[in-house]
Design a protein around this motif. Structure first.
Motif, short mmCIF file in Angstrom:
data_model
loop_
_atom_site.label_atom_id
_atom_site.label_comp_id
_atom_site.label_asym_id
_atom_site.label_seq_id
_atom_site.Cartn_x
_atom_site.Cartn_y
_atom_site.Cartn_z
N ASP A 44 -39.32 48.14 -30.64
CA ASP A 44 -39.86 49.49 -30.45
C ASP A 44 -40.43 49.64 -29.05
O ASP A 44 -41.57 50.02 -28.85
CB ASP A 44 -40.93 49.78 -31.51
CG ASP A 44 -41.33 51.25 -31.51
OD1 ASP A 44 -40.46 52.09 -31.22
OD2 ASP A 44 -42.51 51.56 -31.77
N SER A 46 -39.88 51.16 -24.95
CA SER A 46 -39.39 52.43 -24.40
C SER A 46 -37.87 52.39 -24.24
O SER A 46 -37.19 53.38 -24.48
CB SER A 46 -40.07 52.74 -23.07
OG SER A 46 -39.80 51.73 -22.13
N ARG A 49 -36.29 52.98 -27.65
CA ARG A 49 -36.35 54.40 -28.02
C ARG A 49 -35.29 55.20 -27.27
O ARG A 49 -34.65 56.10 -27.84
CB ARG A 49 -37.75 54.96 -27.77
CG ARG A 49 -38.76 54.45 -28.80
CD ARG A 49 -40.10 55.17 -28.69
NE ARG A 49 -40.81 54.82 -27.45
CZ ARG A 49 -41.65 53.80 -27.34
NH1 ARG A 49 -41.88 53.01 -28.36
NH2 ARG A 49 -42.25 53.56 -26.19
N ARG A 52 -31.92 54.43 -28.93
CA ARG A 52 -31.77 55.15 -30.21
C ARG A 52 -31.48 56.63 -29.97
O ARG A 52 -30.63 57.22 -30.64
CB ARG A 52 -33.03 54.98 -31.06
CG ARG A 52 -33.14 53.59 -31.67
CD ARG A 52 -34.19 53.51 -32.74
NE ARG A 52 -35.54 53.59 -32.22
CZ ARG A 52 -36.26 52.54 -31.84
NH1 ARG A 52 -35.75 51.33 -31.91
NH2 ARG A 52 -37.48 52.70 -31.38
N LYS A 53 -32.15 57.23 -29.00
CA LYS A 53 -31.91 58.64 -28.70
C LYS A 53 -30.48 58.84 -28.20
O LYS A 53 -29.79 59.76 -28.65
CB LYS A 53 -32.91 59.12 -27.65
CG LYS A 53 -32.77 60.58 -27.32
CD LYS A 53 -33.80 61.04 -26.31
CE LYS A 53 -33.58 62.50 -25.97
NZ LYS A 53 -34.46 62.95 -24.92
#
Length: 70
Positions: A44, A46, A49, A52-53
């Motif tokens: 988890d 940056s 993230r 995943r985006k």
């Protein structure tokens, strides 16, 4: 008497179409393992993230996986 009930843990994972993880790995200049770890929610940061985006924007599908209580 106080009873504590365990809740089932949920985990969101992202599945990519064939070749999608490699494209994302190339885009972020990381190896595929880093992408797979991010997509299954093991990290988890940056970077995770952002991965995943990008996966969701490029055809990835998010699924909720339930963990069984033992």
């Amino acid at each position: 008497m106080l009873t504590i009930k365990k809740q089932k843990k949920t985990m969101e994972i992202i599945r990519m179409p064939y070749g999608g993880a490699k494209k994302i790995a190339d885009r972020f200049k990381v190896n595929r393992r880093t992408v797979y770890e991010a997509l299954k929610g093991a990290t988890d940061s940056s970077l995770a993230r952002m991965i995943r985006k990008a996966a969701l924007e490029n055809g990835g599908k998010a699924y909720v996986e339930l963990e069984k209580n033992r």
